[in-house]
Motif scaffolding. Structure first.
Motif, PDB file in Angstrom:
ATOM      1  N   UNK A   3       0.829  -1.206   0.000  1.00  0.00           N
ATOM      2  CA  UNK A   3       0.000   0.000   0.000  1.00  0.00           C
ATOM      3  C   UNK A   3       0.857   1.246   0.000  1.00  0.00           C
ATOM      4  N   UNK A   4       0.444   2.217   0.808  1.00  0.00           N
ATOM      5  CA  UNK A   4       1.085   3.528   0.761  1.00  0.00           C
ATOM      6  C   UNK A   4       1.470   4.033   2.141  1.00  0.00           C
ATOM      7  N   UNK A   5       2.559   4.776   2.181  1.00  0.00           N
ATOM      8  CA  UNK A   5       2.984   5.474   3.397  1.00  0.00           C
ATOM      9  C   UNK A   5       2.064   6.680   3.589  1.00  0.00           C
ATOM     10  N   UNK A   6       2.075   7.271   4.783  1.00  0.00           N
ATOM     11  CA  UNK A   6       1.237   8.446   5.019  1.00  0.00           C
ATOM     12  C   UNK A   6       1.482   9.585   4.022  1.00  0.00           C
ATOM     13  N   UNK A   7       2.695   9.673   3.483  1.00  0.00           N
ATOM     14  CA  UNK A   7       2.992  10.742   2.521  1.00  0.00           C
ATOM     15  C   UNK A   7       2.706  10.335   1.078  1.00  0.00           C
ATOM     16  N   UNK A   8       2.100   9.158   0.872  1.00  0.00           N
ATOM     17  CA  UNK A   8       1.685   8.734  -0.457  1.00  0.00           C
ATOM     18  C   UNK A   8       2.671   7.865  -1.216  1.00  0.00           C
ATOM     19  N   UNK A   9       3.851   7.615  -0.650  1.00  0.00           N
ATOM     20  CA  UNK A   9       4.818   6.741  -1.326  1.00  0.00           C
ATOM     21  C   UNK A   9       4.319   5.301  -1.322  1.00  0.00           C
ATOM     22  N   UNK A  10       4.554   4.591  -2.403  1.00  0.00           N
ATOM     23  CA  UNK A  10       4.230   3.168  -2.474  1.00  0.00           C
ATOM     24  C   UNK A  10       5.193   2.398  -1.583  1.00  0.00           C
ATOM     25  N   UNK A  11       4.669   1.410  -0.863  1.00  0.00           N
ATOM     26  CA  UNK A  11       5.473   0.668   0.107  1.00  0.00           C
ATOM     27  C   UNK A  11       5.583  -0.798  -0.301  1.00  0.00           C
TER      28      UNK A  11
END
Length: 158
Positions: free
Chosen positions: A62-70
Motif C-alpha cells: 500500500x502507501x505510506x502516510x505521505x503517499x509513497x508506495x510501500x
C-alpha cells in the motif's frame, strides 16, 4: 555400449537457506501465508529471491502516510530469509520505500507461539508493521525505526 557407472550417494543439504531448486515448491509451502498476506491487503504477494540464494515473501503493502508506495518483505525465525530445517517460530515484516532498499521504514514482528498459527502470525506482523509506519514514522528518534512486536513498540537502528 558404455560401461555402467557406479551409483552416486544423494547430496546432503548443508545450509538452512533455501536454494533455487526449491523455488517451485516454496509457493506451495507458503501457500497459506501468501493467502493471508492478500487477506490483510498486500497486493501481489509472492515468494521472491532476495539475492545470495535467499528467498522471502514480498508484495505491495500500500502507501505510506505521505503517499509513497510501500514494498513488504517478510522472513521467518529472525533470519534475513526464509529458512528450512525447523518449524516457523516467528515472522518479521519490513516495509520499504522500494524493492531493494536496505533500510526499513517500519517493522512488525509476531511469534507463532503467541498466535498459534504461521499465517496468523504473518498477518499480525504485517499489520504491526503498517501500524508502526502510520503511527510512529514522523516521531522516530534520529537514526531509529519503529518496530512493533509481541512486547510492544521498540526503536531499532535504521
Amino acid at each position: 555400449m558404455g560401461t555402467p557407472t557406479a551409483p552416486v550417494a544423494p547430496a546432503v543439504e548443508t545450509s538452512e537457506v533455501l536454494d533455487y531448486r526449491h523455488y517451485g515448491t516454496l509457493e506451495e509451502i507458503y501457500h497459506r501465508e501468501l493467502i493471508r498476506l492478500a487477506a490483510v491487503g498486500v497486493a501481489d504477494p509472492e515468494v521472491t529471491s532476495t539475492g545470495g540464494n535467499c528467498y522471502a515473501l514480498t508484495g505491495d503493502a500500500g502507501y505510506a502516510p505521505d503517499g509513497r508506495s510501500i514494498y513488504l518483505l517478510a522472513a521467518t525465525n529472525g533470519d534475513p530469509a526464509l529458512t528450512t530445517g525447523g518449524p516457523i517460530t516467528s515472522w518479521a515484516v519490513g516495509l520499504y520505500e522500494m524493492q531493494g532498499d536496505s533500510v526499513a521504514l517500519a517493522m512488525g514482528e509476531a511469534s507463532v507461539d503467541a498466535l498459534g498459527d504461521s499465517p496468523d502470525a504473518l498477518g499480525c506482523a504485517a499489520t504491526r508493521a503498517r501500524t508502526a509506519l502510520h503511527q510512529y514514522t514522523g516521531g522516530a528518534p534520529a537514526g531509529k525505526v519503529a518496530l512493533i512486536g509481541d512486547q510492544g513498540l521498540t526503536w531499532i537502528p535504521a
